[in-house]
Design an enzyme around this catalytic site. Structure first.
Site, PDB file in Angstrom:
ATOM      1  N   GLU A 183      -8.067   5.472   2.993  1.00 32.32           N
ATOM      2  CA  GLU A 183      -6.940   6.233   2.432  1.00 32.32           C
ATOM      3  C   GLU A 183      -6.590   5.739   1.024  1.00 32.32           C
ATOM      4  O   GLU A 183      -7.009   4.658   0.611  1.00 32.32           O
ATOM      5  CB  GLU A 183      -5.718   6.104   3.338  1.00 32.32           C
ATOM      6  CG  GLU A 183      -5.281   4.658   3.539  1.00 32.32           C
ATOM      7  CD  GLU A 183      -3.803   4.499   3.779  1.00 32.32           C
ATOM      8  OE1 GLU A 183      -3.022   4.987   2.942  1.00 32.32           O
ATOM      9  OE2 GLU A 183      -3.440   3.879   4.801  1.00 32.32           O
TER      10      GLU A 183
ATOM     11  N   LYS B  88       2.681  -0.589  11.695  1.00 37.70           N
ATOM     12  CA  LYS B  88       3.311  -1.470  10.712  1.00 37.70           C
ATOM     13  C   LYS B  88       4.532  -2.170  11.321  1.00 37.70           C
ATOM     14  O   LYS B  88       5.319  -1.557  12.032  1.00 37.70           O
ATOM     15  CB  LYS B  88       3.693  -0.689   9.472  1.00 37.70           C
ATOM     16  CG  LYS B  88       2.518  -0.615   8.501  1.00 37.70           C
ATOM     17  CD  LYS B  88       2.913  -0.147   7.143  1.00 37.70           C
ATOM     18  CE  LYS B  88       3.223   1.299   7.161  1.00 37.70           C
ATOM     19  NZ  LYS B  88       2.061   2.164   7.196  1.00 37.70           N
TER      20      LYS B  88
HETATM   21  N1  PSU Z   1      -1.285   0.561   5.840  1.00 38.32           N
HETATM   22  C1  PSU Z   1      -0.907  -0.459   5.000  1.00 38.32           C
HETATM   23  N2  PSU Z   1      -0.001  -0.146   4.017  1.00 38.32           N
HETATM   24  C2  PSU Z   1       0.517   1.127   3.842  1.00 38.32           C
HETATM   25  C3  PSU Z   1       0.107   2.192   4.723  1.00 38.32           C
HETATM   26  C4  PSU Z   1      -0.797   1.831   5.707  1.00 38.32           C
HETATM   27  O1  PSU Z   1      -1.376  -1.590   5.134  1.00 38.32           O
HETATM   28  O2  PSU Z   1       1.320   1.347   2.937  1.00 38.32           O
HETATM   29  C5  PSU Z   1       0.661   3.601   4.503  1.00 38.32           C
HETATM   30  C6  PSU Z   1      -0.262   4.642   5.134  1.00 38.32           C
HETATM   31  O3  PSU Z   1      -0.696   5.506   4.102  1.00 38.32           O
HETATM   32  C7  PSU Z   1       0.614   5.372   6.126  1.00 38.32           C
HETATM   33  C8  PSU Z   1       1.958   5.281   5.487  1.00 38.32           C
HETATM   34  O4  PSU Z   1       0.177   6.676   6.348  1.00 38.32           O
HETATM   35  O5  PSU Z   1       1.967   3.907   5.052  1.00 38.32           O
HETATM   36  C9  PSU Z   1       3.090   5.664   6.432  1.00 38.32           C
HETATM   37  O6  PSU Z   1       4.143   6.212   5.695  1.00 38.32           O
HETATM   38  P1  PSU Z   1       5.355   6.991   6.466  1.00 38.32           P
HETATM   39  O7  PSU Z   1       5.998   5.937   7.294  1.00 38.32           O
HETATM   40  O8  PSU Z   1       6.260   7.498   5.354  1.00 38.32           O
HETATM   41  O9  PSU Z   1       4.729   8.098   7.245  1.00 38.32           O
END
Ligand code: PSU
Ligand code: MN
Length: 312
Positions: free
Chosen positions: A28, A164
């Site tokens: 990504e 996360k």
């Molecule tokens: N993994 C990491 N760091 C990140 C992300 C994933 O180590 O920043 C990102 C991914 O792109 C994931 C996003 O889709 O965080 C999630 O964002 P949200 O909670 O707004 O959906």
């Protein structure tokens, strides 16, 4: 349809060769634009690609460049995304507008999965998926990442270090169970907690090696179950942080986010950055190392999957 996509020559060729070709692993780009600070974002993006190549697979970093869906970025394109201050964070609902407006964007797990699937890519490596955000003083924001919804309807295997740590991990796990998404521990019985090796929650099943992981993905796709899979690989021991310490930093970061009224798609990047500051960079180091390791493991599993294809 394929006017919207620009698939890099090498990737198109390998996919076109089918069983004879090398396996492709998607990456990504929201990590580059919003997940990691400069210059660590560039170094990590290149290192993840290199780790995939070292295993004998081909990396495909995915992003939007001038409104084109790019599958396989050049070094210049990675640098362009990493340097730019005002690139958009794009999930699936942003795609049509960004394509129409011809914009650059970093793609989240949700959008990257969807693009990978359109291009017949089965494996995707990242850090931690999005999930259900914590309540603040008992109040639920309904902030649930669209990563979870995409996992429930797009058959791609996401190699990550769990959910996360800034999220409500138990509620995220419940959601994934409801939506029929397998959460598999790679060489662990437990669900990793991103910066820490364990969340003290159990994974659905343990995968003992790349062969077993590949067989599960193979059967999942042949059974046409329709959902994605999470293959959760813990952060390497030498970089793992104690869950207690991490939880303390996250608690402080969440208070600040609440005070500053940070919401929506700004919340995840804000929290990750605050935890980095509060931990004096230790969370960033763990994040980088788990990303690099996940890229290697994803490539190993993709190669085993390819072997099953050749034999069948
Ligand atoms: N993994 C990491 N760091 C990140 C992300 C994933 O180590 O920043 C990102 C991914 O792109 C994931 C996003 O889709 O965080 C999630 O964002 P949200 O909670 O707004 O959906
Ligand atoms: Mn969100």
């Amino acid at each position: 349809m394929f006017d919207y996509f620009e698939i890099r020559e090498e990737i198109r060729e390998e996919i076109g060769k089918g069983k004879e070709g090398k396996p492709v692993v998607a990456l990504e780009s929201n990590l580059i634009t919003h997940g990691l600070p400069f210059p660590e974002n560039i170094d990590t993006a290149f290192q993840m690609e290199k780790n995939i190549r070292d295993q004998g697979a081909v990396p495909a970093t995915i992003a939007l460049i001038n409104g084109k869906i790019k599958v396989g970025l050049t070094h210049d394109e990675i640098e362009r995304l990493a340097h730019s201050q005002n690139v958009v964070k794009a999930s699936k609902r942003d795609l049509s507008s960004l394509v129409a407006k011809g914009m650059d964007a970093g793609t989240t797990v949700a959008l990257t999965m969807w693009i990978a699937h359109r291009c017949q890519i089965v494996f995707f490596a990242t850090g931690g998926i999005g999930g259900v955000h914590n309540s603040y003083e008992g109040e639920y924001s309904m902030d649930i990442s669209s990563d979870l919804i995409e996992l429930s309807r797009t058959p791609v295997a996401v190699i990550c270090s769990g959910v996360k740590a800034i999220l409500d991990i138990p509620r995220t796990q419940e959601y994934l169970e409801t939506m029929g998404v397998p959460v598999l521990g790679y060489q662990t019985e437990e669900l990793p907690a991103f910066y820490s090796q364990s969340s003290h929650l159990r994974a659905d099943y343990l995968l003992k090696d790349p062969q077993e992981a590949a067989q599960v993905v193979w059967d999942h796709l042949r059974l046409k179950l329709g959902t994605g899979l999470i293959i959760a690989n813990p952060v390497p021991t030498e970089f793992a942080l104690s869950k207690k310490k991490v939880d303390h930093w996250i608690e402080q970061a969440r208070k600040l986010a609440h005070k500053e009224n940070i919401k929506g798609k700004q919340l995840t990047p804000y929290l990750l950055n605050k935890v980095k500051e509060l931990s004096e960079g230790r969370s960033l180091k763990a994040n980088i190392e788990l990303l690099k390791h996940n890229a290697t493991i994803a490539a190993r599993i993709a190669l085993s999957y390819h072997q099953i294809g050749i034999k069948s």
